[in-house]
Design an enzyme around this catalytic site. Structure first.
Site, mmCIF file in Angstrom:
data_model
loop_
_atom_site.group_PDB
_atom_site.id
_atom_site.type_symbol
_atom_site.label_atom_id
_atom_site.label_comp_id
_atom_site.label_asym_id
_atom_site.label_seq_id
_atom_site.Cartn_x
_atom_site.Cartn_y
_atom_site.Cartn_z
ATOM 1 C CG HIS A 140 0.772 -7.542 -1.107
ATOM 2 N ND1 HIS A 140 1.682 -7.001 -0.221
ATOM 3 C CD2 HIS A 140 0.807 -6.734 -2.203
ATOM 4 C CE1 HIS A 140 2.246 -5.931 -0.756
ATOM 5 N NE2 HIS A 140 1.731 -5.752 -1.957
ATOM 6 C CG HIS B 198 0.012 -2.208 -6.444
ATOM 7 N ND1 HIS B 198 1.338 -2.427 -6.130
ATOM 8 C CD2 HIS B 198 -0.027 -2.063 -7.802
ATOM 9 C CE1 HIS B 198 2.056 -2.433 -7.238
ATOM 10 N NE2 HIS B 198 1.261 -2.211 -8.260
#
Length: 396
Positions: free
Chosen positions: A215, A156
């Site tokens: 993440h 992303h």
């Protein structure tokens, strides 16, 4: 409340307590619950003493963040795909570059993930052995947490930075041509404003990905700078603007064969590049949050489909007739194309691909991804062109 928690809580009803201090349970979201005393309510467990190592310290940051900031929602990650129809109609060169950058950037992201073997916080914290006596911090999970691919670098963050880099540099290219002093001052102000917006968005994306425990901070930072490098490389690759359909097909085949070959070679060496999928299925708090479209090959197929659809579209007769004709310079034509493209893309979102058969899912995903740029580049402009031409004939 999970089954274990329900059983323990049920044992405390009616004044007959069979529960003990220190008992633990897990709720439906995978959060560990512990008792502070006999028959006291379960409380969410948070740990304040963790080892001073890079990954543990980052995990603790996420855990404390969840505790201090209740998850009423997550920071939006500003998906860049919605801006591509605007640029394809306003400036076809920039729109084409954006799709190339997004596809190649995501392909590099896949290869990097297979090489780096990066863990994701929501499963790493469950398996690491560095926390003594089951004192690992509790990480909140969300419906978009349970991605199944490796974590480093962040896809992303990489996709957002590379596409936004193209948009900012394209916008600034219009102001570079200004020569007088007032225009130079305006260019500097525009430069500062656009790059400030760029970094605000990238930081927001990074915050969002870290907050949902998908993440670690170093993974999103790596993703941002990797995306910038890919986008900068395409600033010096003008050949994509004149690429033929054959070139698009060759590029697609190369990307697919390289990725598949890389996967098969390492599999022969007994290295499983899909090692992250079982971990995601094991540690995701809700099995319904596991989606096949987050697997590595699903992303590869989507990107190949998008690139093929773009190549087929800009090399079609429909594109030449509509976007290279006299109507292409009209503002009304471009506005109608943008509005119709956005409306059509919303309709594509209602098309749900069946997931019961993996190979069928990949084929249909490729077709859907190819149809979207083809629609924006060729089908919608051709329909608008035909409508405007018929209207002009009636008026004449």
């Amino acid at each position: 409340m999970g089954g274990a928690a329900a059983e323990i809580l049920g044992a405390c009803g009616g004044g007959r307590c069979r529960c003990r201090e220190g008992e633990a349970a897990v709720d439906l979201y995978g959060r560990r619950l512990t008792r502070r005393g006999n028959c006291s309510p379960f409380r969410y467990e948070h740990n304040h003493n963790t080892a001073a190592l890079p990954a543990p310290s980052q995990t603790l940051v996420i855990s404390l963040w969840h505790r201090e900031c209740p998850p009423y929602g997550t920071v939006p990650d500003f998906p860049p795909a919605g801006y591509i129809p605007f640029w394809l109609q306003l400036n076809q060169v920039v729109g084409t570059k954006m799709i190339w950058v997004a596809v190649i950037g995501d392909w590099f992201n896949l290869i990097f993930k297979w090489i780096l073997f990066g863990h994701r916080p929501y499963w790493w914290v469950q398996e690491t052995m560095i926390y003594p006596n089951q004192s690992s911090p509790c990480l909140e999970q969300f419906p978009i947490t349970c991605e199944t691919g490796p974590g480093s670098p962040s896809g992303h963050a990489m996709g957002s930075s590379c596409v936004w880099y193209v948009m900012v540099t394209a916008a600034l290219s219009y102001t570079v041509r200004w020569k007088d002093k007032s225009a130079v001052t305006l260019h500097r102000l525009t430069w500062s404003f656009l790059w400030s917006i760029f970094w605000i968005i990238q930081i927001s994306v990074c915050i969002s990905r870290v907050f949902i425990a998908t993440h670690f901070p170093h993974q999103v930072i790596l993703g941002v700078f990797a995306g910038i490098l890919v986008a900068e490389a395409f600033e010096h690759t003008p050949a994509i603007q004149t690429a033929s359909l054959r070139m698009y097909i060759k590029t697609n085949l190369f990307l697919f064969i390289f990725a598949l070959g890389f996967y098969l070679v390492l599999k022969l060496l007994d290295i499983d590049l899909l090692w992250s999928v079982p971990k995601a299925k094991k540690w995701c708090a809700n099995p319904d949050w596991i989606n096949i479209d987050t697997t590595p090959f699903a992303g590869l197929v989507r990107n190949l489909g998008a690139l093929f659809g773009l190549g087929f579209g800009i090399n079609s007769e429909m594109f030449v007739t509509s976007c290279k004709g006299k109507n292409s310079c009209k503002i009304s034509f471009r506005i109608l194309c943008i509005a119709a493209s956005l409306a059509t893309l919303q309709l594509y979102n209602f098309v749900k691909i069946p997931t019961h058969t993996e190979y069928l899912f990949y084929i249909l995903s490729f077709c859907k991804s190819a149809a979207m740029p083809l629609t924006v580049v060729a089908l919608v402009p051709y329909c608008v062109h035909s409508l405007m031409r018929s209207t002009e004939k009636k008026l004449n």
